[in-house]
Design a protein around this motif. Structure first.
Motif, PDB file in Angstrom:
ATOM      1  N   MET A 273       0.830  -1.209   0.000  1.00 36.22           N
ATOM      2  CA  MET A 273       0.000   0.000   0.000  1.00 36.22           C
ATOM      3  C   MET A 273       0.867   1.263   0.000  1.00 36.22           C
ATOM      4  N   ASN A 274       1.966   1.256   0.741  1.00 45.08           N
ATOM      5  CA  ASN A 274       2.862   2.414   0.786  1.00 45.08           C
ATOM      6  C   ASN A 274       3.610   2.608  -0.524  1.00 45.08           C
ATOM      7  N   ALA A 275       3.645   1.594  -1.369  1.00 42.74           N
ATOM      8  CA  ALA A 275       4.298   1.707  -2.666  1.00 42.74           C
ATOM      9  C   ALA A 275       3.388   2.341  -3.718  1.00 42.74           C
ATOM     10  N   LEU A 276       2.119   2.528  -3.384  1.00 42.57           N
ATOM     11  CA  LEU A 276       1.198   3.168  -4.315  1.00 42.57           C
ATOM     12  C   LEU A 276       1.401   4.680  -4.310  1.00 42.57           C
ATOM     13  N   PRO A 277       1.057   5.363  -5.393  1.00 38.95           N
ATOM     14  CA  PRO A 277       1.109   6.835  -5.403  1.00 38.95           C
ATOM     15  C   PRO A 277       0.131   7.406  -4.379  1.00 38.95           C
ATOM     16  N   PHE A 278       0.496   8.542  -3.788  1.00 37.71           N
ATOM     17  CA  PHE A 278      -0.376   9.196  -2.812  1.00 37.71           C
ATOM     18  C   PHE A 278      -1.196  10.323  -3.440  1.00 37.71           C
ATOM     19  N   GLY A 279      -0.964  10.601  -4.727  1.00 39.85           N
ATOM     20  CA  GLY A 279      -1.810  11.548  -5.456  1.00 39.85           C
ATOM     21  C   GLY A 279      -1.421  13.008  -5.291  1.00 39.85           C
ATOM     22  N   VAL A 280      -2.408  13.879  -5.521  1.00 40.57           N
ATOM     23  CA  VAL A 280      -2.186  15.321  -5.559  1.00 40.57           C
ATOM     24  C   VAL A 280      -1.870  15.854  -4.156  1.00 40.57           C
ATOM     25  N   GLN A 281      -0.766  16.582  -4.058  1.00 37.83           N
ATOM     26  CA  GLN A 281      -0.345  17.191  -2.802  1.00 37.83           C
ATOM     27  C   GLN A 281      -0.594  18.701  -2.815  1.00 37.83           C
ATOM     28  N   VAL A 282      -0.456  19.319  -3.973  1.00 37.40           N
ATOM     29  CA  VAL A 282      -0.696  20.756  -4.143  1.00 37.40           C
ATOM     30  C   VAL A 282      -1.474  20.945  -5.439  1.00 37.40           C
ATOM     31  N   TYR A 283      -2.517  21.770  -5.397  1.00 41.14           N
ATOM     32  CA  TYR A 283      -3.268  22.143  -6.594  1.00 41.14           C
ATOM     33  C   TYR A 283      -3.639  23.610  -6.435  1.00 41.14           C
ATOM     34  N   ASP A 284      -3.113  24.448  -7.318  1.00 39.02           N
ATOM     35  CA  ASP A 284      -3.386  25.877  -7.227  1.00 39.02           C
ATOM     36  C   ASP A 284      -3.637  26.412  -8.628  1.00 39.02           C
ATOM     37  N   THR A 285      -4.659  27.251  -8.767  1.00 44.38           N
ATOM     38  CA  THR A 285      -4.959  27.854 -10.053  1.00 44.38           C
ATOM     39  C   THR A 285      -4.949  29.369  -9.916  1.00 44.38           C
ATOM     40  N   GLU A 286      -4.686  30.026 -11.033  1.00 44.00           N
ATOM     41  CA  GLU A 286      -4.739  31.489 -11.092  1.00 44.00           C
ATOM     42  C   GLU A 286      -5.610  31.860 -12.276  1.00 44.00           C
ATOM     43  N   THR A 287      -6.657  32.647 -12.024  1.00 45.11           N
ATOM     44  CA  THR A 287      -7.586  33.028 -13.080  1.00 45.11           C
ATOM     45  C   THR A 287      -7.501  34.513 -13.429  1.00 45.11           C
TER      46      THR A 287
ATOM     47  N   GLN B 176      -2.009  31.275 -21.952  1.00 49.05           N
ATOM     48  CA  GLN B 176      -1.861  32.249 -23.031  1.00 49.05           C
ATOM     49  C   GLN B 176      -0.895  33.358 -22.629  1.00 49.05           C
ATOM     50  N   LEU B 177       0.215  33.438 -23.350  1.00 46.61           N
ATOM     51  CA  LEU B 177       1.207  34.489 -23.139  1.00 46.61           C
ATOM     52  C   LEU B 177       1.345  35.298 -24.418  1.00 46.61           C
ATOM     53  N   THR B 178       1.335  36.617 -24.291  1.00 45.87           N
ATOM     54  CA  THR B 178       1.554  37.507 -25.433  1.00 45.87           C
ATOM     55  C   THR B 178       2.510  38.613 -25.011  1.00 45.87           C
ATOM     56  N   GLY B 179       3.156  39.199 -25.998  1.00 42.81           N
ATOM     57  CA  GLY B 179       4.086  40.281 -25.715  1.00 42.81           C
ATOM     58  C   GLY B 179       3.925  41.420 -26.688  1.00 42.81           C
ATOM     59  N   ASN B 180       4.552  42.550 -26.359  1.00 41.88           N
ATOM     60  CA  ASN B 180       4.500  43.712 -27.244  1.00 41.88           C
ATOM     61  C   ASN B 180       5.547  43.625 -28.351  1.00 41.88           C
TER      62      ASN B 180
ATOM     63  N   ARG C  64      -5.545  34.871 -18.454  1.00 42.23           N
ATOM     64  CA  ARG C  64      -6.146  33.726 -17.761  1.00 42.23           C
ATOM     65  C   ARG C  64      -7.616  34.015 -17.490  1.00 42.23           C
ATOM     66  N   SER C  65      -8.366  32.973 -17.223  1.00 46.19           N
ATOM     67  CA  SER C  65      -9.786  33.127 -16.874  1.00 46.19           C
ATOM     68  C   SER C  65     -10.232  31.898 -16.097  1.00 46.19           C
ATOM     69  N   ALA C  66     -11.490  31.905 -15.694  1.00 47.72           N
ATOM     70  CA  ALA C  66     -12.034  30.758 -14.960  1.00 47.72           C
ATOM     71  C   ALA C  66     -12.034  29.498 -15.806  1.00 47.72           C
ATOM     72  N   THR C  67     -12.209  29.656 -17.114  1.00 47.95           N
ATOM     73  CA  THR C  67     -12.215  28.494 -18.000  1.00 47.95           C
ATOM     74  C   THR C  67     -10.862  28.231 -18.648  1.00 47.95           C
TER      75      THR C  67
END
Length: 150
Positions: A20-34, A67-71, A134-137
């Motif tokens: 069981m300890n050899a299995l992945p433990f999954g998501v530890q951090v999840y952060d979004t920026e909108t 999405q990244l854009t520049g001048n 960025r946006s919610a979607t």
């Protein structure tokens, strides 16, 4: 101890704590920026999270900018940091003024046991005024996943 790939359990077998300890433990951090970051001139921390790492385990960290854009034509630097220590960095090219590009960076590594503050940072190139749309979607996303023993 990793569970051997392509090995199935059989009826009546007993699943052990080590397995069981050899299995992945999954998501530890999840952060979004909108929120769109417009015309910034310094580094911007996009995603951040704290976690308690376990020694001798693999952690996969991924940071995505939609999405990244520049001048002008130029570049943007994406970094994944553990505190002040850089774990990974990559450049993405903005081909010409007004043209868009997305960017992704990933690193798979072990961490020392204990508390870690991890973050994803976006840095503009010296000659470019960068906008990260960025946006919610269409958010920027930073994740850290425990993928199992090293």
């Amino acid at each position: 101890m990793a569970i051997a790939p392509n090995t199935t359990f059989v009826s009546g077998a007993i699943l052990t704590a080590a397995q069981m300890n050899a299995l992945p433990f999954g998501v530890q951090v999840y952060d979004t920026e909108t929120t769109t970051s417009s015309s910034f001139t310094t580094a911007v921390t996009v995603g951040t999270g704290t976690m308690t790492a376990i020694a001798n385990r693999l952690y996969r960290m991924t940071y995505f900018e939609p999405q990244l854009t520049g001048n002008v034509a130029g570049a943007a630097l994406l970094k994944i940091l553990d505190g002040a220590t850089q774990l990974q960095a990559t450049y993405t090219v903005i081909p010409a003024a007004g043209q868009e590009n997305n960017a992704i960076i990933t690193v798979t590594t072990t961490l020392s046991a204990g508390a870690h503050t991890l973050n994803a940072t976006l840095v503009r190139g010296s000659a470019i005024t960068l906008t990260a749309t960025r946006s919610a979607t269409q958010p920027a996303v930073f994740t850290v996943e425990d993928i199992g023993p090293a």
